[in-house]
Enzyme design. Structure first.
Site, mmCIF file in Angstrom:
data_model
loop_
_atom_site.group_PDB
_atom_site.id
_atom_site.type_symbol
_atom_site.label_atom_id
_atom_site.label_comp_id
_atom_site.label_asym_id
_atom_site.label_seq_id
_atom_site.Cartn_x
_atom_site.Cartn_y
_atom_site.Cartn_z
ATOM 1 N N VAL A 52 0.839 -1.346 0.050
ATOM 2 C CA VAL A 52 -0.088 -0.116 -0.093
ATOM 3 C C VAL A 52 0.965 1.225 -0.152
ATOM 4 O O VAL A 52 0.476 2.184 -0.894
ATOM 5 C CB VAL A 52 -0.998 -0.042 1.080
ATOM 6 C CG1 VAL A 52 -1.730 1.245 1.508
ATOM 7 C CG2 VAL A 52 -2.117 -1.069 1.201
ATOM 8 N N ALA A 55 2.409 1.790 -3.614
ATOM 9 C CA ALA A 55 1.411 2.511 -4.348
ATOM 10 C C ALA A 55 1.005 3.837 -4.124
ATOM 11 O O ALA A 55 1.045 4.713 -5.089
ATOM 12 C CB ALA A 55 0.261 1.438 -4.420
ATOM 13 N N GLU A 56 0.846 4.062 -2.742
ATOM 14 C CA GLU A 56 0.472 5.415 -2.353
ATOM 15 C C GLU A 56 1.355 6.649 -2.296
ATOM 16 O O GLU A 56 1.003 7.799 -3.018
ATOM 17 C CB GLU A 56 -0.036 5.343 -0.941
ATOM 18 C CG GLU A 56 -1.418 4.324 -0.718
ATOM 19 C CD GLU A 56 -2.816 5.284 -1.300
ATOM 20 O OE1 GLU A 56 -2.666 6.394 -1.518
ATOM 21 O OE2 GLU A 56 -3.714 4.549 -1.362
ATOM 22 N N SER A 57 2.573 6.216 -1.823
ATOM 23 C CA SER A 57 3.527 7.405 -1.833
ATOM 24 C C SER A 57 4.962 6.895 -2.438
ATOM 25 O O SER A 57 5.926 8.078 -2.249
ATOM 26 C CB SER A 57 3.652 8.069 -0.295
ATOM 27 O OG SER A 57 4.194 6.869 0.451
ATOM 28 N N TYR A 162 -5.364 0.550 -8.904
ATOM 29 C CA TYR A 162 -4.844 0.842 -7.762
ATOM 30 C C TYR A 162 -4.941 -0.608 -7.124
ATOM 31 O O TYR A 162 -3.817 -1.122 -6.566
ATOM 32 C CB TYR A 162 -5.692 1.914 -6.867
ATOM 33 C CG TYR A 162 -5.075 1.834 -5.343
ATOM 34 C CD1 TYR A 162 -4.046 2.332 -5.005
ATOM 35 C CD2 TYR A 162 -6.158 0.918 -4.465
ATOM 36 C CE1 TYR A 162 -3.687 2.432 -3.692
ATOM 37 C CE2 TYR A 162 -5.631 1.313 -2.993
ATOM 38 C CZ TYR A 162 -4.482 1.867 -2.799
ATOM 39 O OH TYR A 162 -4.030 1.842 -1.330
#
Length: 192
Positions: A52, A55-57, A162
């Protein structure tokens, strides 16, 4: 003969260096202490949490999205306020979400709450990205869900990508880190 020997050495070096590059560059295990601690507290597989964050940051603690999501796990201020209330934290500010400790604590708590709510990791990931309200609507629509529990189709292309990205990240993290002595498996993993 020498050219063949040099070629073999080069191929061997590349094979040896690829995991090193993946471990340390492309798929690192940064913030290990916090990820392991809060993954365990929230009954999550730390490799899912890494997936996560990737993928997020991409492990940038000061990341700020154009939608106002903060830090490593891209928590919005409103979600942060809700989590702080649930965790009985009084000194929360949106800027706190730039701190890896706070962000991972809040992000893992929130992800775990979504998994409890939807009882399906991929649906929870869709809610993490596309919003809980949207996912609840999709689950009620036979165009998107056949059983009201899983999604056969995610109508937001960004959210669909995502969830697929998390699955790819997770599979790579499992390949790289599952055999490490420090790896601790938890109950919630992506089955696909």
């Amino acid at each position: 003969m020498i050219k063949k020997f040099v070629s073999i050495i080069i191929v061997a070096l590349v094979i040896i260096l690829i995991p090193y590059i993946l471990y340390n560059g492309v798929y690192p295990y940064k913030y290990k202490e916090q990820i392991n601690k809060y993954s365990e507290q929230n009954n999550l597989d730390p490799l899912l949490v890494l997936s996560v964050i990737k993928a997020e940051s991409n492990f940038k603690p000061n990341a700020l999205s154009n939608k106002g999501a903060y830090g490593l796990m891209q928590i919005t201020e409103n979600t942060g306020k809700d989590v702080a209330e649930e965790l009985k934290i009084n000194d929360f500010t949106a800027e706190s979400l730039f701190e890896p400790e706070w962000n991972i604590r809040f992000g893992t708590w929130y992800l775990n709450s979504l998994i409890k709510e939807f009882k399906n990791i991929e649906v929870a990931l869709a809610a993490y990205n596309g919003g809980m309200g949207n996912v609840k609507k999709w689950l009620k629509n036979s165009e998107y869900s056949e059983d009201g529990k899983t999604l056969k189709y995610i109508p937001f292309p960004e959210t669909d990508k995502y969830v697929k990205r998390i699955r790819v990240n997770y599979n790579i993290y499992v390949f790289l880190y599952r055999k490490l002595p420090s790896y601790i498996p938890f109950k919630n993993i992506i089955k696909k």
